[in-house]
Design an enzyme around this catalytic site. Sequence first.
Site, PDB file in Angstrom:
ATOM      1  N   PHE A 195       0.811  -1.225   0.000  1.00  0.00           N
ATOM      2  CA  PHE A 195       0.000   0.000   0.000  1.00  0.00           C
ATOM      3  C   PHE A 195       0.837   1.264   0.000  1.00  0.00           C
ATOM      4  O   PHE A 195       0.353   2.330  -0.367  1.00  0.00           O
ATOM      5  CB  PHE A 195      -0.947   0.010   1.220  1.00  0.00           C
ATOM      6  CG  PHE A 195      -0.294   0.503   2.493  1.00  0.00           C
ATOM      7  CD1 PHE A 195      -0.193   1.862   2.762  1.00  0.00           C
ATOM      8  CD2 PHE A 195       0.247  -0.393   3.418  1.00  0.00           C
ATOM      9  CE1 PHE A 195       0.429   2.326   3.926  1.00  0.00           C
ATOM     10  CE2 PHE A 195       0.863   0.063   4.575  1.00  0.00           C
ATOM     11  CZ  PHE A 195       0.949   1.426   4.819  1.00  0.00           C
ATOM     12  N   CYS A 230       9.709   1.870   3.605  1.00  0.00           N
ATOM     13  CA  CYS A 230      10.673   0.815   3.932  1.00  0.00           C
ATOM     14  C   CYS A 230      12.071   1.387   4.040  1.00  0.00           C
ATOM     15  O   CYS A 230      12.986   0.703   4.472  1.00  0.00           O
ATOM     16  CB  CYS A 230      10.625  -0.288   2.882  1.00  0.00           C
ATOM     17  SG  CYS A 230      11.293   0.244   1.313  1.00  0.00           S
ATOM     18  N   GLU A 262       9.721  -3.032  12.965  1.00  0.00           N
ATOM     19  CA  GLU A 262       9.280  -1.953  12.070  1.00  0.00           C
ATOM     20  C   GLU A 262       8.068  -1.243  12.692  1.00  0.00           C
ATOM     21  O   GLU A 262       7.126  -1.895  13.134  1.00  0.00           O
ATOM     22  CB  GLU A 262       8.895  -2.557  10.723  1.00  0.00           C
ATOM     23  CG  GLU A 262       8.549  -1.530   9.672  1.00  0.00           C
ATOM     24  CD  GLU A 262       8.414  -2.148   8.280  1.00  0.00           C
ATOM     25  OE1 GLU A 262       7.774  -3.208   8.162  1.00  0.00           O
ATOM     26  OE2 GLU A 262       8.939  -1.563   7.319  1.00  0.00           O
TER      27      GLU A 262
END
Length: 491
Positions: free
Chosen positions: A156, A288, A389
Amino acid sequence: MSLDTAPPWEDVHNYVGGDWQEPSEEGQAIVNPATDEEVSYVGFSSEEDVDAAVKAGQEAFEQWSSTPVEDRIQPLFNFKQLLEEHQDELATILVKEHGKTMGEARGELRRGIENVEVACGIPTMMQGGHLPNAAPSIDETAVRKPLGVFTAITPFNFPGMIPLWFLPYAVATGNAFILKPSEQDPVVAQRMFELIDEAGFPDGVVQLINGSVDTVNTLLDHDGIQGASFVGSTPVAKTIYERAAANGKRVQAQGGAKNHVIVAESADLDFAAKKTVSSACACGGERCLANDVVVVDESIYDEFVDRVVEEAKSQTVGYGLDEGTDIGALITPEHESRVREMIESGIDQGAELLLDGRDIEVEGYENGNFLAPTVFGNVDTDMTIVREEIFGPVLGLLPVANIDEAIDVMNRSDFGNAASLFTSSGADARKVRHQADVGNLGVNAGTAAPMAFFHFGGRKDSFFGDLHAQGEDMIHFYTDKQIYIERWPDA
Ligand code: NAD
């Protein structure tokens, strides 16, 4: 055929064999993360829907794979031009379904278009090798051949760019390609496919299939799919890698991340603070490449902490379409809650909360999924916020005695996507360059995002496979190297 994408959008469609089709199964609403308004709806594709696309791809492949390479790149040139002409319209859709800012959306599309540009160089990039007199009276030639129908399953967080890490290279090399975008923000992909429809690709060469887990599994299990690219979270990346490989397919699976930035004693602290906050918080931290563990030489730690907090405080949180917004909304309320839980865990595990972004209210957008930058000091490597994360605008500062300790902290991570170093010492830079166990490394660059003509790196739990996205790696992934051995003893 073109769908009206002006709000309110129609439901998201599949694009199969050159036609728009409704996915057969029930799906989910697409909601604007800043306003909480429903902007569209996406159905999910059944086994039959997937099968029809794979068959159309196989049919198209027969002609397309032997179409002269110059002819194959013409629709890509058209596509590049259309993407540029419609960049602001695509960016607006992207902001409305994803939540990032207009500037970020434009930037992501630009990085995607770069991949189309690189793939237009395929007549040179796809060449093999030839060696006369490889043996007595024998010449040998290596050629690259396309393989069939490939798929890419994308996340996404960059719905405009990441499909373009794959699509242009797959079709330029002579393959057929099926995109399965994220079900959370698939409208921008649909608008791109309307442009693909205009660009002049033969029917079935480029197709769009919407869906979720079951659709992905159907694609991975289908005999007619030669290979799969995946970008998403680590647990899913692992599963995809194993399932595709078990089915005998080529596979590359990029996973999640936990990135470090090292700030050495000699760094330009103002510059480093600016870039560090931007790296951790841009796109709401949903990147990321976000560097959110900030490893700082203890001799400049206090001074640097002050600058980071000041910079983080200066960020304006708001609706991505509004002028002056630095940080937009997070993708869903569920994801916002997860990031809030991570902040709680930081507090519970003893990190020093230097800036708390949880109380943010954005006037006029009270139902949006907003969080302001949150800064922790004195974090350590046992804390969840340092190991896992976060995918939100949260960063933690960790003091170290020297560059060796900084490298050790960074390399202890399970992930190896990216890192950055701020320094004015060549010796520091060389040491980190030689020792960093990460795929993308920036020196005096806050976000180590490679240009399209280089591959996008990643190691350890951030990547499963060997050939990466973008650039030359994609040519290797999408082709098989065949050898011709020719002997003409009378010549
Ligand atoms: P995700 O793993 O939830 O979903 C990614 C894709 O996989 C979607 O298309 C989704 O439909 C599909 N999917 C989800 N669960 C699945 C399952 N169990 N089986 C099969 N398919 C499944 O990821 P996301 O939340 O969309 O994206 C964020 C993640 O992507 C972050 O972890 C981020 O770090 C990572 N990411 C990595 C890179 C990289 O280059 N390494 C780039 C961008 C994003």
